[in-house]
Design an enzyme around this catalytic site. Structure first.
Site, PDB file in Angstrom:
ATOM      1  N   ASP A 240       0.890  -1.158   0.135  1.00 47.10           N
ATOM      2  CA  ASP A 240       0.147  -0.069  -0.053  1.00 47.10           C
ATOM      3  C   ASP A 240       0.954   1.359  -0.138  1.00 47.10           C
ATOM      4  O   ASP A 240       1.967   1.469   0.527  1.00 47.10           O
ATOM      5  CB  ASP A 240      -0.971   0.024   1.266  1.00 47.10           C
ATOM      6  CG  ASP A 240      -1.490   1.240   1.196  1.00 47.10           C
ATOM      7  OD1 ASP A 240      -2.420   1.486   0.694  1.00 47.10           O
ATOM      8  OD2 ASP A 240      -1.476   2.177   2.361  1.00 47.10           O
TER       9      ASP A 240
ATOM     10  N   GLU B 208       0.970  -0.592  -5.141  1.00 46.78           N
ATOM     11  CA  GLU B 208       0.103   0.563  -5.425  1.00 46.78           C
ATOM     12  C   GLU B 208       0.881   2.035  -5.587  1.00 46.78           C
ATOM     13  O   GLU B 208       1.275   2.585  -4.600  1.00 46.78           O
ATOM     14  CB  GLU B 208      -0.673   0.778  -4.190  1.00 46.78           C
ATOM     15  CG  GLU B 208      -1.837   1.630  -4.763  1.00 46.78           C
ATOM     16  CD  GLU B 208      -2.413   2.159  -3.078  1.00 46.78           C
ATOM     17  OE1 GLU B 208      -3.432   2.724  -3.361  1.00 46.78           O
ATOM     18  OE2 GLU B 208      -1.754   2.682  -2.224  1.00 46.78           O
TER      19      GLU B 208
END
Length: 680
Positions: free
Chosen positions: A344, A398
């Site tokens: 993330d 990401e």
């Protein structure tokens, strides 16, 4: 000799640069990154023997049982602290009863022998570490605790001794990622919201009720969100407090292992959404200001605070922080048998500005002073470690910046991830649905957006993920149908709004899958057009679970149209897997007809035809195909079983003919329809 050496020096040496000549001016930066990694690895090997051994902090720190000496060790790294003691059920929460001794490396320790503590330091008992430091004395949760539990009445979190009598029995020894996941079809899921009831879902329920659905739909990967323990449920798991603890709100560690073991038995890999980009700023539950120094795990001062996320930022330059995070990756791989990670917030990690309000339009931005080279080094160490520990492990970044080489091997000059998320694709679909009439869609813009990615760097394509569904936005189904998604979904309802929404929903997802990348992702429930956004219980919604659940009964009800969304998704994924679509080279455009709104392309030997026109269905539509022969329709979004109007006979065989010295096919191309043809 001098001339030849000058010529040789001018030629790029890194494959990454050879493949992209625009990177030539930045090759010294790429080489410097490689050299810095090599130097750091050499230091680690000299001190620890290997990178894998370096990543074992969790085996030493925290509460660990020593079978040889018969007792527990408790160790904590807190170099600036002045006093540490262990406190808990076992000593009546007496902060002075069990002091720790400080070692030269800043690690404090105490040994708790069974002969003194066996009846008190037991499975399930609770404890904390009391830290005395410049900011006073505070009870804290150990940095590497394996389990944190919350008191129902006080809402206070504590560490919990977790040592079941019998360890979990794994039966997944024959599962190999590369044998089952030749191309990733990823089902992004949140365990807590995976039940239809107004409550928290559990790991066991997910394994027993959701996994069979995932398998039948054809997905071969699950990406689990919000597993790492977080004090506030509404953070969707992004404000992590306890990096080595599987969230206890969904069940026990054994329950999570059961889920993963069951997934493997079904041929499904499991990825963890890992948050190493930041951490919760809470001192009571997390790592913030742990030893009172104002830094320790994080940067000191303002640099340690994320401006947009209200959280703390790791100092990736510190060897101890590198070791903490790398050990965290090893722990999840080995203890829980995860098959890889979706990292993330990589953009936030890579740049000092964290991507906040920055438009990336120049290569200078990827190699200039705004790049956090310490974070680049950490990510290189992380990808090296994971691929070393688990063959075939999947690593997804990401990143919305488009950092060149992020998803190329390190030896080529890259950072080592396997895939990046195609974050521009869902943003494009939402923007299109928000701001443009169907009649004004540009096929050229659509083609460019879905095919614009770095050559050789694999992309996870998706039309929508959890980001598009979170409160404040809406799912694609909701954008397309608005209130009709609630009121006009009976299968006999003739609603034009739902007919349009269903048709475009199918076309958008198939086009994204076929054009957008080398992997595909779907967020839980969106395969059947789940009608609502996602909003977790919070004060603002009176702690309601209304929008923190999945209404599976809608998809299973034969009287409702949700079944058609799901049936098409299943057929789409199955077709793509059978034809190895995502392993094929990028699509080749065959026809872009802006008058009739028809787009045709080829990928993996399949012919894809999309007619986006609002009203025009075209008989005898002629178009070029690269290979002569006989073709048949293997998938049509207009089929009755997908809620369509069955206007095209998919039992027919279509033969090519020569016209204008090229091979052509002729089909009836109906409006708002996608067709997939294969040679027979």
């Amino acid at each position: 000799m001098e001339t030849s050496s000058l010529t040789a020096a001018a030629e790029p040496s890194l494959p990454l640069v050879q493949n992209d000549p625009w990177l030539a001016p930045y090759e010294p930066v790429l080489q410097a990154r490689q050299q810095r990694l090599e130097q750091r690895l050499a230091e680690i090997v000299a001190q620890y023997g290997s990178l894998a051994k370096f990543a074992t902090a969790h085996q030493r720190l925290g509460l660990t049982y020593d079978g040889r000496r018969r007792g527990y060790w408790f160790r904590e790294w807190a170099p600036a602290a002045t006093y540490l003691s262990l406190t808990g059920d076992f000593n009546g929460w007496d902060r002075g009863a069990t002091p720790l001794q400080k070692g030269p490396d800043g690690v404090w320790e105490v040994f708790l022998a069974d002969k003194d503590y066996a009846g008190r330091l037991t499975h399930g008992s609770r404890y904390k570490v009391h830290v005395g430091a410049a900011n006073g004395g505070k009870d804290r949760l150990p940095a590497t605790l394996r389990r944190a539990v919350q008191d129902e009445d006080t809402k206070d979190f504590a560490a919990q001794v977790w040592r079941p009598e019998a360890p979990f029995t794994w039966t997944d020894q024959k599962f190999r990622i590369q044998n089952y996941v030749r191309e990733p079809f990823i089902y992004e899921a949140h365990v807590g919201m995976a039940t239809e009831e107004y409550r928290l879902g559990t790991y066991r329920e997910f394994a027993e009720k959701v996994l069979p659905r995932v398998q039948s739909l054809g997905y071969n990967c699950i990406q689990l969100m919000a597993v790492m323990e977080h004090p506030y449920y509404g953070s969707f798991g992004y404000h992590v407090a306890n990096f080595f603890a599987a969230s206890s709100r969904f069940g026990t560690p054994e329950d999570l292992k059961f889920l993963i073991n069951e997934a493997h038995s079904r041929g499904i890999a499991v990825l963890l959404d890992v948050v190493h980009s930041h951490a919760v700023k809470n001192e009571a539950e997390g790592l913030s200001n742990f030893d009172g120094s104002g830094g320790q795990y994080f940067h000191e001062g303002e640099r340690g605070n994320h401006p947009g996320w209200d959280s703390k930022l790791f100092n990736y330059a510190k060897p101890e922080v590198q070791q903490f995070l790398l050990s965290n990756l090893r722990y999840w791989l080995e203890e829980f048998h995860f098959d890889g990670f979706r990292f993330d917030g990589v953009t936030s990690m890579l740049y000092h500005h964290h991507g906040e309000g920055v438009a990336f339009g120049s290569y200078d931005q990827y190699f200039g002073p705004e790049v956090d080279e310490d974070a680049v080094l950490y990510l290189q160490l992380a990808t090296t470690l994971v691929h070393e520990l688990k063959k075939g492990a999947l690593l997804i970044a990401e990143d919305m910046s488009g950092m060149p080489g992020l998803c190329r091997p390190i030896q080529e000059g890259g950072i080592g991830f396997d895939y990046r998320l195609g974050m521009g694709i869902p943003d494009y679909w939402i923007k299109l649905l928000k701001h443009k009439r169907d009649e004004d869609w540009s096929l050229g813009e659509l083609w460019y957006t879905l095919t614009n990615r770095r050559l050789g760097e694999k992309t996870v394509a998706y039309a929508e993920s959890h980001d598009q569904a979170l409160v404040g936005d809406k799912t694609l189904a909701h954008w397309l149908m608005d209130a009709a998604v609630y009121h006009n979904m009976h299968r006999d309802d003739p609603s034009d709004v739902v007919a349009r929404g269903l048709a475009l929903h199918k076309m958008i997802r198939l086009l994204t899958l076929a054009l957008g990348g080398e992997a595909y992702l779907n967020f839980i429930g969106n395969e059947f057009g789940h009608p609502e956004w996602v909003d977790f219980p919070r004060e603002g919604n009176h702690w309601s679970y209304q929008h923190a659940r999945r209404q599976w009964s809608l998809a299973d009800n034969p009287d409702l149209k949700y079944q058609f969304f799901q049936a098409f998704d299943q057929a789409m994924v199955t077709t793509a897997r059978q034809r190895r679509l995502l392993s094929a080279p990028p699509a080749k455009e065959l026809n872009q007809d802006n008058t009739n709104q028809v787009l045709i392309f080829e990928r993996a030997g399949l012919i894809f035809i999309f007619n986006f026109h609002v009203t025009a269905s075209i008989p005898d539509y002629r178009f070029f195909v690269p290979e002569p022969g006989r073709y048949r329709i293997i998938l049509t979004s207009d089929a009755a079983e997908f809620g369509g109007f069955q206007r095209v006979d998919d039992s027919l065989i279509y033969e090519t003919f020569e016209e204008d010295e090229v091979n052509k096919l002729s089909l009836y191309v109906t409006n708002r329809t996608a067709l997939v043809l294969a040679r027979v």
